[in-house]
Design an enzyme around this catalytic site. Structure first.
Site, short mmCIF file in Angstrom:
data_model
loop_
_atom_site.label_atom_id
_atom_site.label_comp_id
_atom_site.label_asym_id
_atom_site.label_seq_id
_atom_site.Cartn_x
_atom_site.Cartn_y
_atom_site.Cartn_z
N LYS A 1 17.33 -3.04 -7.92
CA LYS A 1 17.18 -4.01 -7.07
C LYS A 1 15.69 -4.44 -7.10
O LYS A 1 14.94 -3.63 -6.31
CB LYS A 1 17.76 -3.51 -5.38
CG LYS A 1 17.73 -4.37 -4.56
CD LYS A 1 17.11 -4.06 -3.53
CE LYS A 1 16.81 -5.09 -2.34
NZ LYS A 1 15.66 -6.20 -2.78
N GLY B 1 8.11 1.42 -2.01
CA GLY B 1 7.94 0.49 -0.91
C GLY B 1 7.20 1.06 0.14
O GLY B 1 6.40 2.12 0.31
N GLY C 1 10.92 3.71 3.29
CA GLY C 1 11.34 4.96 2.41
C GLY C 1 12.13 6.11 3.28
O GLY C 1 12.99 6.76 2.90
N GLU D 1 7.91 6.60 -3.58
CA GLU D 1 6.68 6.31 -3.90
C GLU D 1 6.28 5.20 -2.73
O GLU D 1 6.75 4.08 -2.61
CB GLU D 1 6.59 5.55 -5.14
CG GLU D 1 6.99 6.42 -6.42
CD GLU D 1 5.96 7.51 -6.76
OE1 GLU D 1 4.86 7.52 -6.14
OE2 GLU D 1 6.12 8.29 -7.71
N CYS E 1 -0.57 -0.19 -4.11
CA CYS E 1 -0.41 0.97 -3.38
C CYS E 1 -1.91 1.85 -3.68
O CYS E 1 -2.27 2.48 -2.61
CB CYS E 1 0.78 1.88 -3.87
SG CYS E 1 0.75 1.97 -5.51
N GLU F 1 -2.33 1.11 6.62
CA GLU F 1 -2.50 0.65 5.10
C GLU F 1 -2.56 -0.95 5.25
O GLU F 1 -2.05 -1.78 6.05
CB GLU F 1 -1.22 0.56 4.41
CG GLU F 1 -1.50 0.27 2.88
CD GLU F 1 -0.06 0.25 2.09
OE1 GLU F 1 0.92 0.26 2.58
OE2 GLU F 1 -0.17 0.62 0.75
P1 NAD Z 1 9.51 -2.77 1.22
O1 NAD Z 1 9.55 -1.27 1.67
O2 NAD Z 1 9.32 -3.62 2.29
O3 NAD Z 1 10.40 -3.02 0.16
C1 NAD Z 1 10.47 -2.49 -1.05
C2 NAD Z 1 11.80 -2.58 -1.65
O4 NAD Z 1 12.97 -1.90 -0.72
C3 NAD Z 1 12.28 -4.03 -1.90
O5 NAD Z 1 13.17 -4.46 -2.82
C4 NAD Z 1 13.16 -4.15 -0.37
O6 NAD Z 1 14.03 -5.28 -0.64
C5 NAD Z 1 13.86 -3.11 -0.39
N1 NAD Z 1 14.32 -2.76 1.03
C6 NAD Z 1 13.77 -3.02 2.09
N2 NAD Z 1 14.62 -2.41 3.19
C7 NAD Z 1 15.36 -1.51 2.57
C8 NAD Z 1 16.39 -0.27 3.12
N3 NAD Z 1 16.59 -0.37 4.38
N4 NAD Z 1 16.92 0.30 2.04
C9 NAD Z 1 16.98 0.12 1.03
N5 NAD Z 1 16.02 -0.78 0.33
C10 NAD Z 1 15.27 -1.73 1.36
O7 NAD Z 1 7.96 -2.61 0.51
P2 NAD Z 1 7.08 -3.99 -0.15
O8 NAD Z 1 6.57 -4.65 0.88
O9 NAD Z 1 7.99 -4.71 -1.20
O10 NAD Z 1 6.13 -3.28 -0.92
C11 NAD Z 1 4.75 -2.93 -0.42
C12 NAD Z 1 4.60 -1.43 -0.13
O11 NAD Z 1 4.98 -0.75 -1.14
C13 NAD Z 1 3.15 -0.89 0.39
O12 NAD Z 1 3.41 0.01 1.31
C14 NAD Z 1 2.89 -0.38 -0.86
O13 NAD Z 1 1.69 0.71 -0.77
C15 NAD Z 1 3.88 0.30 -1.62
N6 NAD Z 1 4.00 0.81 -2.98
C16 NAD Z 1 3.66 1.91 -3.39
C17 NAD Z 1 3.72 2.49 -4.59
C18 NAD Z 1 3.78 3.80 -4.98
O14 NAD Z 1 3.83 4.10 -6.16
N7 NAD Z 1 3.39 4.83 -4.17
C19 NAD Z 1 3.47 1.39 -5.59
C20 NAD Z 1 3.72 0.00 -5.06
C21 NAD Z 1 3.78 -0.35 -3.65
#
Ligand code: NAD
Length: 476
Positions: free
Chosen positions: A169, A222, A227, A244, A278, A380
């Site tokens: 996804k 995310g 998470g 992550e 991230c 963050e």
């Molecule tokens: P997000 O949490 O909004 O979304 C991530 C993914 O999860 C998207 O595909 C989204 O559609 C999906 N999602 C949203 N709600 C959900 C739910 N309730 N259940 C399951 N899936 C759901 O994050 P974002 O804004 O896309 O990404 C930015 C964040 O990701 C930042 O906090 C960044 O630090 C983090 N990040 C972490 C790493 C790592 O490896 N630690 C790497 C890249 C980004």
């Protein structure tokens, strides 16, 4: 574009589509199906049916498909990178790197597959023991928008090599490159149902992946809050999780650091991908004895960053990816400004001019003298804004660096063996760099401590995250 379920390119059950916009221009780049729970259930069924044959193949035969796909991805890099820049916003050079990174990761799993043989132990009194490793079954891979291709590869590479089938996804604001990459993997020989992609909202598609009891593992990248929701949704079925999550990486610049090199470290560490990484440098602690010179040089270098459409020649920083992200960064900077939390030495607003009017731009920003309890340190900041504080020495720097709910990455800039020994030991992070920041080769385990996550991706043991061990004790 469409979604791939069971080897067929389909519309969603709802028949609706959503538009993907170019964050530099606001133009529509393409459309993807607005999937929902029923689409995930169809994908789960297809992945379940494909699992038997796929898991019966040898790891090498499975990884061969990834290897062929990697070659094709490299061949089509120019088109894929242009699509990535169009939907994500990053400068084209960074997009080219990311597409190459996708291929590197698939090739790494191809190499790793050769070593996947389980274990044998000859234990006195217990007989001959083997440890068989078996794939888990259907795995969910939920990917964010900031590095969609790399993060997709981190998940599908080990999941598929280990013999699992996958429901992928992508994020709503950057699904198109992922769809193209899935298409290439199909052309390279992945059988129908082995890798499925369902596009749509996190609240429906993502949550159904997390909840569905037939999905045995979810690998999610995310935000921390999302998470946590994934973990709650996955708990009733007791599924495996890799989370992550966010980061607020500290960078400590000591008084013996090579200042020009450390300045370049900030430029890449903080402003790469418009600060939406991230493991970006999100807090800078610089020794007070060198602070004036460091900040003067850094300011000059930041002001030389060329902001604009990532497709334009000479542009070194694109727009933010989405309006919600921009709004959040603006809110954090405004909160610091309203609370007199430090001095904005450069940036702090959107760039002015016609070229920027339709895009989600924000100037690269440095804020000095930021108090330790500022939102800029506590939260963050997922954009091109760097809060800076001075420190007297290593004790204070390490205390402040570790005073965060996050623990993803950290870096220290010094040539002192004592400082390196102490900092690498004491920094609370999943990855620590010395005189560099940001690079994550597929060979090193990657993941966070504290609120930054659970589990690791990459590294020589990455396949084990997608396998279950079965001990077999044989007494003859
Ligand atoms: P997000 O949490 O909004 O979304 C991530 C993914 O999860 C998207 O595909 C989204 O559609 C999906 N999602 C949203 N709600 C959900 C739910 N309730 N259940 C399951 N899936 C759901 O994050 P974002 O804004 O896309 O990404 C930015 C964040 O990701 C930042 O906090 C960044 O630090 C983090 N990040 C972490 C790493 C790592 O490896 N630690 C790497 C890249 C980004």
């Amino acid at each position: 574009m469409k979604m791939l379920i069971n080897g067929e390119w389909r519309d969603s059950v709802s028949g609706k589509m959503f538009a993907v916009h170019n964050p530099a221009t606001g133009d529509v780049v393409g459309e993807a199906p607005l999937g929902g729970e029923d689409d995930v259930r169809s994908a789960v069924q297809a992945a379940g049916e494909a699992f038997g044959d796929w898991s019966a193949k040898s790891p090498r035969d499975r990884a061969k498909v990834l290897f062929f796909a990697a070659a094709e991805v490299r061949r089509r890099n120019t088109d894929l990178a242009a699509l990535l820049t169009a939907e994500q916003g990053k400068p084209i050079r960074e997009a080219v790197d990311e597409i190459n990174g996708f291929a590197n990761i698939l090739e790494y799993y191809h190499a790793l597959s050769a070593g996947e043989r389980g274990e044998f132990m000859n234990l006195r009194g217990y007989g001959r023991t083997t440890v068989l490793r078996r794939p888990l079954g259907i795995c969910g891979a939920i990917v964010p928008w900031n590095m969609p291709a790399i993060i997709m590869a981190w998940k599908i590479g080990p999941a598929l090599t280990a013999g699992n089938t996958v429901i992928l996804k992508p994020a709503r604001t950057a699904p198109l490159t992922c769809i193209k990459l899935v298409e290439i993997l199909g052309e390279a020989g992945l059988p129908p149902g082995v890798l499925n992609i369902v596009t749509g909202p996190g609240e429906t598609v993502g949550r159904e992946i997390a909840r569905n009891p037939d999905v045995r593992k979810v690998s999610f990248t995310g935000e921390v809050g999302t998470g946590r929701q994934v973990a709650l949704d996955a708990a009733p079925a007791l599924k495996r999780l890799t989370l992550e999550l966010g980061g607020s990486d500290p960078m400590i610049v000591c008084d013996d650091a090579d200042i020009p090199i450390a300045v370049e470290g900030v430029i890449r560490g903080r402003f790469y991908n418009c600060g939406q990484v991230c493991t970006a440098v999100k807090r800078l602690y610089v020794y007070e004895s060198i602070a004036d010179e460091f900040i003067r040089r850094l300011t000059a270098r930041v002001e030389a960053i060329e902001v604009g459409n990532g497709m334009d020649r000479g542009v070194t920083m694109g727009p933010l990816n989405n309006a919600a992200g921009l709004e959040r960064v603006v809110g954090q900077v405004d909160a610091a400004r309203d609370g007199n939390e430090g001095e904005i030495v450069t940036g702090g607003q959107a760039p002015l001019g016609e070229a920027y009017e339709r895009g989600l731009f924000f100037l690269p920003t440095l804020i000095t003298g930021v108090p330790h309890d500022s939102v800029l340190f506590a939260e963050e900041v997922f954009g091109p804004v760097l809060p800076i504080a001075t420190v007297k020495g290593l004790d204070e720097a390490l205390d402040l660096a570790n005073n965060s709910r996050y623990g993803l990455g950290a870096s220290v800039w010094t040539h002192s063996a004592d400082v390196i020994a102490r900092a690498t030991e004491e920094l609370q992070a999943g990855i620590v760099w010395v005189n560099q920041h940001l690079k994550i080769p597929p060979e090193v385990p990657f993941g966070g401590t504290k609120a930054s996550g659970i589990g690791r991706e990459n590294g020589s043991r990455a396949l084990e995250e997608y396998m279950e061990e079965k001990a077999v004790l044989i007494r003859l």
